[in-house]
Design an enzyme around this catalytic site. Structure first.
Site, PDB file in Angstrom:
ATOM      1  CB  THR A 187      58.076  44.251   3.385  1.00  0.00           C
ATOM      2  OG1 THR A 187      57.245  45.398   3.423  1.00  0.00           O
ATOM      3  CG2 THR A 187      58.801  44.201   2.064  1.00  0.00           C
ATOM      4  NE  ARG A 233      51.584  53.202   2.755  1.00  0.00           N
ATOM      5  CZ  ARG A 233      52.450  52.254   3.038  1.00  0.00           C
ATOM      6  NH1 ARG A 233      52.432  51.116   2.386  1.00  0.00           N
ATOM      7  NH2 ARG A 233      53.352  52.415   3.985  1.00  0.00           N
ATOM      8  N   GLY A 238      59.085  47.656   7.333  1.00  0.00           N
ATOM      9  CA  GLY A 238      58.684  48.533   8.425  1.00  0.00           C
ATOM     10  C   GLY A 238      57.847  49.663   7.874  1.00  0.00           C
ATOM     11  N   GLY A 249      56.648  52.254   5.904  1.00  0.00           N
ATOM     12  CA  GLY A 249      57.148  52.728   4.620  1.00  0.00           C
ATOM     13  C   GLY A 249      57.335  54.224   4.559  1.00  0.00           C
TER      14      GLY A 249
HETATM   15  N1  ASP Z   1      57.312  48.623   4.224  1.00  0.00           N
HETATM   16  C1  ASP Z   1      55.979  48.208   3.927  1.00  0.00           C
HETATM   17  C2  ASP Z   1      55.174  49.402   3.550  1.00  0.00           C
HETATM   18  O1  ASP Z   1      55.199  50.391   4.248  1.00  0.00           O
HETATM   19  C3  ASP Z   1      55.293  47.463   4.982  1.00  0.00           C
HETATM   20  C4  ASP Z   1      56.113  46.791   6.025  1.00  0.00           C
HETATM   21  O2  ASP Z   1      57.192  46.296   5.736  1.00  0.00           O
HETATM   22  O3  ASP Z   1      55.676  46.702   7.187  1.00  0.00           O
HETATM   23  O4  ASP Z   1      54.466  49.328   2.572  1.00  0.00           O
END
Ligand code: ASP
Length: 273
Positions: A152, A180, A204, A206
């Site tokens: 992200t 999703r 991370g 989500g």
């Molecule tokens: N947080 C984001 C999500 O789960 C993806 C990520 O930051 O790795 O959509």
């Protein structure tokens, strides 16, 4: 007068060594883009940084974002103002050129907090938001399909008036089911801002951020007087222990310097104050 500050991150997912410096350079450019707008306020600065990262193909937002299990890009974004808790999110977008712009429009419209998919695209068209052919988000199909986990991008800013703002944008997770929605467009999960205490943004898994309400939890810890570095580190420890998940966070407290923490090998980040 408050001391302006900006912190920007480009995601905490795994990266090949060959891309590490390139991603740091992209985040440094985003910090510069955001910092050049800090005189206009915290929101313009945070949005400018994220908008820039939506155009950096090595970062998982906008152009170059990861692919879902159908091989398509679906994008999520969010923004929040700490002054009055106004907030906007946009999710599951396929044809909006800058998802963060749509999050701002949802916030400014004020009727709802989160719009998704076809209804979000319709709202974007009706509000003059730039649209895009979904194909432009795919620059290197093979690379985008193989992105492990994902990432992200986010930015947190404090302006000279002491107002806080956060902006976030993501392609979500590689191979996710179509439809999703992750934590990034959900206030309290992937981001939060409250001028009285601070503002935060995460990256991370989500599903773990949503289940823990991690962004809101961090704000409560700031409210209770915990220092920002401990809040950031504690959130990442909790993410690992409670959910066996990996990720990173950035924080700016009401007063004091920006902080970052992550439990992955790398999270490119940059700050200015
Ligand atoms: N947080 C984001 C999500 O789960 C993806 C990520 O930051 O790795 O959509």
């Amino acid at each position: 007068m408050a001391r302006p500050a900006l912190i920007v991150h480009g995601g905490a997912g795994p990266v090949p060594d060959s891309e590490r410096q390139l991603r740091q350079d992209a985040v440094d450019r985003a910090r510069d883009a955001g910092w050049s707008r800090i005189g206009g306020g915290a929101l313009p600065a945070a949005v400018a940084a994220v908008r820039h990262m939506e155009d950096e193909p090595l970062l998982n937002a906008g152009i170059g974002a990861c692919l879902n299990s159908d091989g398509e890009v679906e994008l999520d974004a969010g923004v929040m103002l700490g002054a009055d808790l106004s907030v906007g999110g946009a999710a599951c977008l396929r044809d909006v050129r800058h998802p963060v712009d749509l999050a701002v429009a949802v916030m400014e419209d004020g009727r709802h907090v989160l719009l998704a998919a076809a209804g979000a695209s319709r709202f974007a068209r009706e509000h003059g938001i730039e649209m895009a052919d979904p194909a432009i988000f795919i620059t290197d199909r093979k690379r985008q399909k193989l992105l492990e986990g994902a990432d992200t991008v986010g930015a947190v800013a404090r302006d000279a008036e002491g107002h806080l703002a956060v902006a976030v944008s993501t392609g979500g997770r590689t191979g996710k089911l179509p439809g999703r929605i992750g934590d990034s467009p959900i206030p309290g999960a992937g981001f939060y801002a409250d001028d009285r205490f601070g503002a935060v943004c995460g990256t991370g898994l989500g599903e773990a951020f949503i289940r823990l309400g991690l962004a809101r939890l961090m704000i409560i810890e700031l409210q209770h007087g915990m220092d920002a570095a401990s809040v950031a580190k504690g959130a990442i420890d909790y993410l690992g222990k409670a959910m066996q998940a990996s990720g990173g966070v950035i924080v700016i407290p009401r007063d004091g310097s920006p902080q970052a923490a992550f439990n992955t090998p790398a999270m490119p980040w940059a700050m200015a104050e």
